[in-house]
Write a protein that holds these residues in place. Sequence first.
Motif, short mmCIF file in Angstrom:
data_model
loop_
_atom_site.label_atom_id
_atom_site.label_comp_id
_atom_site.label_asym_id
_atom_site.label_seq_id
_atom_site.Cartn_x
_atom_site.Cartn_y
_atom_site.Cartn_z
N GLU A 21 0.82 -1.21 0.00
CA GLU A 21 0.00 0.00 0.00
C GLU A 21 0.86 1.26 0.00
O GLU A 21 1.78 1.39 0.79
CB GLU A 21 -0.92 0.01 1.22
N SER A 23 0.43 5.73 -0.37
CA SER A 23 -0.60 6.73 -0.07
C SER A 23 -0.21 8.09 -0.63
O SER A 23 0.96 8.36 -0.90
CB SER A 23 -0.82 6.85 1.44
N LYS A 25 -1.61 12.15 0.25
CA LYS A 25 -2.53 13.07 0.94
C LYS A 25 -2.83 14.24 0.01
O LYS A 25 -1.92 14.97 -0.40
CB LYS A 25 -1.91 13.56 2.24
N GLU A 50 -6.74 3.84 5.47
CA GLU A 50 -5.46 3.15 5.57
C GLU A 50 -5.68 1.65 5.72
O GLU A 50 -6.58 1.22 6.42
CB GLU A 50 -4.68 3.70 6.76
N THR A 76 -6.99 11.34 2.11
CA THR A 76 -5.76 10.66 1.73
C THR A 76 -6.15 9.45 0.91
O THR A 76 -7.07 8.72 1.27
CB THR A 76 -4.95 10.22 2.97
N TYR A 78 -5.23 5.75 -0.68
CA TYR A 78 -4.41 4.58 -0.40
C TYR A 78 -4.58 3.63 -1.59
O TYR A 78 -5.71 3.34 -1.99
CB TYR A 78 -4.83 3.89 0.88
#
Length: 94
Positions: A21, A23, A25, A50, A76, A78
């Motif tokens: 994973e 991410s 933002k 998350e 955010t 993911y």
Amino acid sequence: MGVIKSRPTIENTAMTTANTEYSYKLQAGTRKFTIKLRDVGYPLKLAMVESGSGTTYVNIVQGQTYTVDDIKVPLTLYFQSTTGSMVAEIISWI
């Protein structure tokens, strides 16, 4: 849908490892984003929480983009790919 009055922000996130994973933002005040995998032929898994990109996700099939408009909260993203050495292309507008 409101009028977008700014230039887009472009983010290219390298995903070097498969099934891992990553991410991104979004900037404060972001109202719209689009995400896709640069390489055609592979899916992209996208979640808004998350650890969700491996369990509860939207599967963006090969060659497709995913867009969310009229965002009203900080967010955010993911995401992950089943194949390594991929790049997620994200365009966002404030």
